[in-house]
Design a protein around this motif. Structure first.
Motif, PDB file in Angstrom:
ATOM      1  N   GLN A 170       0.819  -1.209   0.000  1.00  0.00           N
ATOM      2  CA  GLN A 170       0.000   0.000   0.000  1.00  0.00           C
ATOM      3  C   GLN A 170       0.853   1.260   0.000  1.00  0.00           C
ATOM      4  N   ASP A 171       2.019   1.192   0.636  1.00  0.00           N
ATOM      5  CA  ASP A 171       2.926   2.348   0.634  1.00  0.00           C
ATOM      6  C   ASP A 171       3.514   2.568  -0.757  1.00  0.00           C
ATOM      7  N   ARG A 172       3.782   1.485  -1.458  1.00  0.00           N
ATOM      8  CA  ARG A 172       4.328   1.609  -2.806  1.00  0.00           C
ATOM      9  C   ARG A 172       3.295   2.227  -3.750  1.00  0.00           C
ATOM     10  N   VAL A 173       2.052   1.814  -3.615  1.00  0.00           N
ATOM     11  CA  VAL A 173       0.984   2.368  -4.452  1.00  0.00           C
ATOM     12  C   VAL A 173       0.790   3.848  -4.158  1.00  0.00           C
ATOM     13  N   GLU A 174       0.793   4.205  -2.871  1.00  0.00           N
ATOM     14  CA  GLU A 174       0.614   5.600  -2.477  1.00  0.00           C
ATOM     15  C   GLU A 174       1.790   6.453  -2.942  1.00  0.00           C
ATOM     16  N   SER A 175       2.993   5.904  -2.882  1.00  0.00           N
ATOM     17  CA  SER A 175       4.176   6.624  -3.355  1.00  0.00           C
ATOM     18  C   SER A 175       4.044   6.958  -4.836  1.00  0.00           C
ATOM     19  N   ASP A 176       3.599   5.992  -5.605  1.00  0.00           N
ATOM     20  CA  ASP A 176       3.440   6.197  -7.048  1.00  0.00           C
ATOM     21  C   ASP A 176       2.368   7.244  -7.332  1.00  0.00           C
ATOM     22  N   ARG A 177       1.271   7.203  -6.578  1.00  0.00           N
ATOM     23  CA  ARG A 177       0.190   8.176  -6.774  1.00  0.00           C
ATOM     24  C   ARG A 177       0.669   9.579  -6.450  1.00  0.00           C
ATOM     25  N   LEU A 178       1.379   9.722  -5.343  1.00  0.00           N
ATOM     26  CA  LEU A 178       1.879  11.036  -4.934  1.00  0.00           C
ATOM     27  C   LEU A 178       2.834  11.616  -5.984  1.00  0.00           C
ATOM     28  N   TRP A 179       3.681  10.761  -6.524  1.00  0.00           N
ATOM     29  CA  TRP A 179       4.659  11.264  -7.494  1.00  0.00           C
ATOM     30  C   TRP A 179       3.954  11.790  -8.744  1.00  0.00           C
ATOM     31  N   LYS A 180       3.019  11.009  -9.266  1.00  0.00           N
ATOM     32  CA  LYS A 180       2.332  11.421 -10.485  1.00  0.00           C
ATOM     33  C   LYS A 180       1.531  12.702 -10.275  1.00  0.00           C
ATOM     34  N   ALA A 181       0.907  12.845  -9.106  1.00  0.00           N
ATOM     35  CA  ALA A 181       0.162  14.069  -8.809  1.00  0.00           C
ATOM     36  C   ALA A 181       1.101  15.262  -8.700  1.00  0.00           C
ATOM     37  N   SER A 182       2.294  15.032  -8.164  1.00  0.00           N
ATOM     38  CA  SER A 182       3.273  16.116  -8.003  1.00  0.00           C
ATOM     39  C   SER A 182       3.854  16.544  -9.344  1.00  0.00           C
ATOM     40  N   VAL A 183       3.984  15.606 -10.284  1.00  0.00           N
ATOM     41  CA  VAL A 183       4.449  15.954 -11.620  1.00  0.00           C
ATOM     42  C   VAL A 183       3.452  16.912 -12.272  1.00  0.00           C
ATOM     43  N   GLU A 184       2.170  16.674 -12.069  1.00  0.00           N
ATOM     44  CA  GLU A 184       1.152  17.580 -12.616  1.00  0.00           C
ATOM     45  C   GLU A 184       1.273  18.967 -11.991  1.00  0.00           C
ATOM     46  N   ARG A 185       1.503  19.019 -10.694  1.00  0.00           N
ATOM     47  CA  ARG A 185       1.676  20.320 -10.027  1.00  0.00           C
ATOM     48  C   ARG A 185       2.906  21.034 -10.580  1.00  0.00           C
ATOM     49  N   TRP A 186       3.974  20.282 -10.793  1.00  0.00           N
ATOM     50  CA  TRP A 186       5.200  20.875 -11.345  1.00  0.00           C
ATOM     51  C   TRP A 186       4.934  21.454 -12.729  1.00  0.00           C
ATOM     52  N   THR A 187       4.200  20.716 -13.548  1.00  0.00           N
ATOM     53  CA  THR A 187       3.855  21.183 -14.887  1.00  0.00           C
ATOM     54  C   THR A 187       3.038  22.462 -14.833  1.00  0.00           C
ATOM     55  N   ASN A 188       2.214  22.586 -13.795  1.00  0.00           N
ATOM     56  CA  ASN A 188       1.389  23.786 -13.590  1.00  0.00           C
ATOM     57  C   ASN A 188       2.143  24.899 -12.856  1.00  0.00           C
ATOM     58  N   LYS A 189       3.448  24.697 -12.684  1.00  0.00           N
ATOM     59  CA  LYS A 189       4.331  25.672 -12.032  1.00  0.00           C
ATOM     60  C   LYS A 189       4.005  25.881 -10.558  1.00  0.00           C
ATOM     61  N   GLU A 190       3.412  24.897  -9.929  1.00  0.00           N
ATOM     62  CA  GLU A 190       3.185  24.910  -8.479  1.00  0.00           C
ATOM     63  C   GLU A 190       4.384  24.202  -7.827  1.00  0.00           C
ATOM     64  N   TYR A 191       5.539  24.843  -7.922  1.00  0.00           N
ATOM     65  CA  TYR A 191       6.786  24.162  -7.611  1.00  0.00           C
ATOM     66  C   TYR A 191       6.924  23.751  -6.143  1.00  0.00           C
ATOM     67  N   LEU A 192       6.554  24.609  -5.209  1.00  0.00           N
ATOM     68  CA  LEU A 192       6.699  24.271  -3.797  1.00  0.00           C
ATOM     69  C   LEU A 192       5.803  23.100  -3.413  1.00  0.00           C
ATOM     70  N   ALA A 193       4.561  23.154  -3.875  1.00  0.00           N
ATOM     71  CA  ALA A 193       3.642  22.052  -3.572  1.00  0.00           C
ATOM     72  C   ALA A 193       4.133  20.761  -4.219  1.00  0.00           C
ATOM     73  N   ALA A 194       4.639  20.877  -5.447  1.00  0.00           N
ATOM     74  CA  ALA A 194       5.159  19.696  -6.137  1.00  0.00           C
ATOM     75  C   ALA A 194       6.345  19.110  -5.389  1.00  0.00           C
ATOM     76  N   MET A 195       7.236  19.982  -4.899  1.00  0.00           N
ATOM     77  CA  MET A 195       8.416  19.495  -4.189  1.00  0.00           C
ATOM     78  C   MET A 195       8.031  18.760  -2.912  1.00  0.00           C
ATOM     79  N   GLU A 196       7.048  19.280  -2.201  1.00  0.00           N
ATOM     80  CA  GLU A 196       6.579  18.595  -0.988  1.00  0.00           C
ATOM     81  C   GLU A 196       6.031  17.216  -1.342  1.00  0.00           C
ATOM     82  N   GLY A 197       5.319  17.127  -2.477  1.00  0.00           N
ATOM     83  CA  GLY A 197       4.782  15.846  -2.905  1.00  0.00           C
ATOM     84  C   GLY A 197       5.871  14.873  -3.320  1.00  0.00           C
ATOM     85  N   PHE A 198       6.879  15.363  -4.027  1.00  0.00           N
ATOM     86  CA  PHE A 198       7.993  14.504  -4.422  1.00  0.00           C
ATOM     87  C   PHE A 198       8.666  13.905  -3.178  1.00  0.00           C
TER      88      PHE A 198
END
Length: 508
Positions: free
Chosen positions: A125-153
């Protein structure tokens, strides 16, 4: 599968207390005594003997970055040499490297029916959640929400950080889950990108920990064609994380030694004291390029400059008198090559330059130093063309009394550096003026050329009360053909640009 033992740097050649070399080679560790405030135990047969009679250097057990002849030298460096202040910081900074060495030992000791893939200990379950968090953070990074993306990474890869730190390197069986290389390599690339971001945010402790995790995975999965490139990136970033912190620079030797011992030709490094940011494949007679060229091996242009040193020194004197405002701190202004040189000047030091050729030159004509420039254009065109290509410079280099240029490596091995001594301190009653290249210390001579490869670790000390001034010039490495020169310099620039781009492109 990784099968070699990563090794820390062990070629300590001078005592940090007295500056003298050992009589014979060999390294042993000093116990923890001095670094805990106690008297260190005697590691030698005769604790009262002089430094010159010792047969080996010992290494501080805590930080592994200081070497001594005996207990007396260690005590002196601990109290008067300042090691008391630095040891704790170094001992903390080296921990990620020690963890990686321990992992390497564990990997080599594992029975064949067991995996050393520590990252497989993560819960499903931790591996699945890790993958979900990363993909969501990539979207934030693309939207230039860099601080939020970094916290997610960070949140995405933090579970692996906890596993890495909790790993006791025993032979307990690991869970048989998703050990395919593609899954592992995705994690390695994510760790590397997170390390980039944390380094840029000056969180070096976390960045280094991510990097050693990344390296351990890549060493396990070296059957992928891209692994070599990613290993280069990770080792280079880890080395620079120490190299760019003055108090931790010695630890860069350990990183380079470990990379070399990994048998992966990482970053092209061949010697722990030669670690430029860009290492071209240059060999002379199938040997490693030398760090220092003795006078008997100097090219003809060295002798021409030496024969005309007095005329060059006269032009230097005239420039100091008439163009005092054109002298600037080394590495300042618009200079391309050497723009970071100011970072290695110790606190309170003063290192000035007058640029003759290269970006930052104040005069486009040859009127400021006609004799010097004529000699260079006619007899050392290699120096002029390198400066014009942006890969080096020709300067008058003036080092004030009491200035220390800290140990560092040049950015590339595509060039050699020459110093023509013009004003050399002659009163060393209260200190010396010298340069260390690799492991040897040298002194300048007035009117003589000192020629070396500045991609090797080097440092300069002017502990006298007098100024030292040299004509400093960079020349193309003589093993490079004219065709290779531009191609290799362009390749070095391309690598640098690609390295910068990677810091801003999170892997999916």
């Amino acid at each position: 599968m990784h099968s070699c033992q990563l090794e820390l740097f062990s070629e300590w050649t001078v005592c940090d207390a007295c500056g003298l070399p050992p009589i014979t080679a060999g390294v042993a560790e000093i116990s923890n005594g001095s670094c805990s405030g106690e008297s260190p135990p005697n590691n030698n047969d005769d604790s009262t003997s002089s430094c010159s009679s010792q047969k080996k250097l010992s290494v501080c057990r805590n930080c592994k970055c200081a070497a001594y002849h005996n207990v007396a030298c260690q005590k002196d460096h601990w109290t008067r040499g300042g090691h008391r202040r630095h040891c704790k910081q170094l001992a903390s900074a080296i921990q990620p490297l020690l963890q990686l060495v321990a992992w390497s030992e564990q990997t080599n000791c594992h029975r064949r029916d067991r995996s050393s893939a520590w990252w497989t200990k993560i819960q499903d379950q931790d591996r699945v959640e890790s993958d979900r968090l990363w993909k969501a953070s990539v979207e934030r990074w693309t939207n230039k929400e860099y601080l939020a993306a970094m916290e997610g990474f960070q949140a995405s890869v933090d579970p692996f950080l906890r596993i890495w730190k909790d790993n006791d390197h025993t032979n307990e069986p690991l869970r048989n889950v998703a050990t395919d290389s593609s899954t592992a390599l995705i994690l390695a690339r994510r760790l590397l990108f997170c390390a980039y971001c944390e380094a840029d945010a000056n969180d070096l402790e976390k960045s280094r920990s991510r990097l050693v995790q990344c390296i351990s995975i890549l060493l396990e999965c070296n059957d992928n064609k891209h692994v070599s490139e990613w290993l280069d990136d990770a080792w280079m970033e880890l080395m620079l994380s120490y190299e760019e912190v003055p108090e931790c620079r010695r630890l860069a030797r350990h990183v380079t030694s470990m990379a070399i011992s990994s048998n992966n030709s990482c970053c092209g490094w061949q010697h722990p004291l030669q670690r430029p940011g860009c290492m071209a494949n240059i060999a002379i007679n199938h040997n490693i390029s030398p760090s220092f060229l003795p006078r008997g091996q100097h090219p003809d242009w060295c002798h021409v400059l030496e024969e005309n040193w007095e005329a060059i020194a006269q032009e230097l004197s005239e420039l100091e008198r008439t163009k005092s405002r054109s002298w600037s701190a080394v590495g300042s202004g618009e200079r391309g090559s050497g723009s970071d040189d100011h970072r290695v000047v110790s606190a309170g030091g003063n290192w000035k330059e007058y640029v003759l050729f290269g970006t930052g030159s104040m005069v486009e004509s040859d009127n400021d130093a006609p004799i010097t420039k004529h000699l260079l254009r006619k007899h050392v065109p290699s120096a002029v063309s390198l400066a014009e290509a942006g890969g080096g410079e020709v300067i008058f280099s003036r080092l004030a009394p009491g200035t220390h240029i800290e140990a560092h490596c040049g950015p590339t091995n595509l060039r050699w550096t020459a110093h023509l001594g013009l004003v050399v301190p002659d009163d060393e009653s209260q200190g010396s003026c010298r340069i260390r290249v690799e492991s040897e210390w040298y002194r300048w001579e007035t009117g003589k050329i000192f020629l070396f490869d500045d991609s090797y670790e080097h440092e300069i000390r002017n502990d006298t009360k007098q100024t030292r001034t040299v004509l400093l010039l960079r020349v193309w490495h003589p093993a490079l053909s004219k065709e290779q020169r531009r191609a290799d310099l362009n390749e070095a620039r391309r690598r640098k640009e690609v390295a910068v781009e990677k810091r801003y492109r999170p892997p999916t």
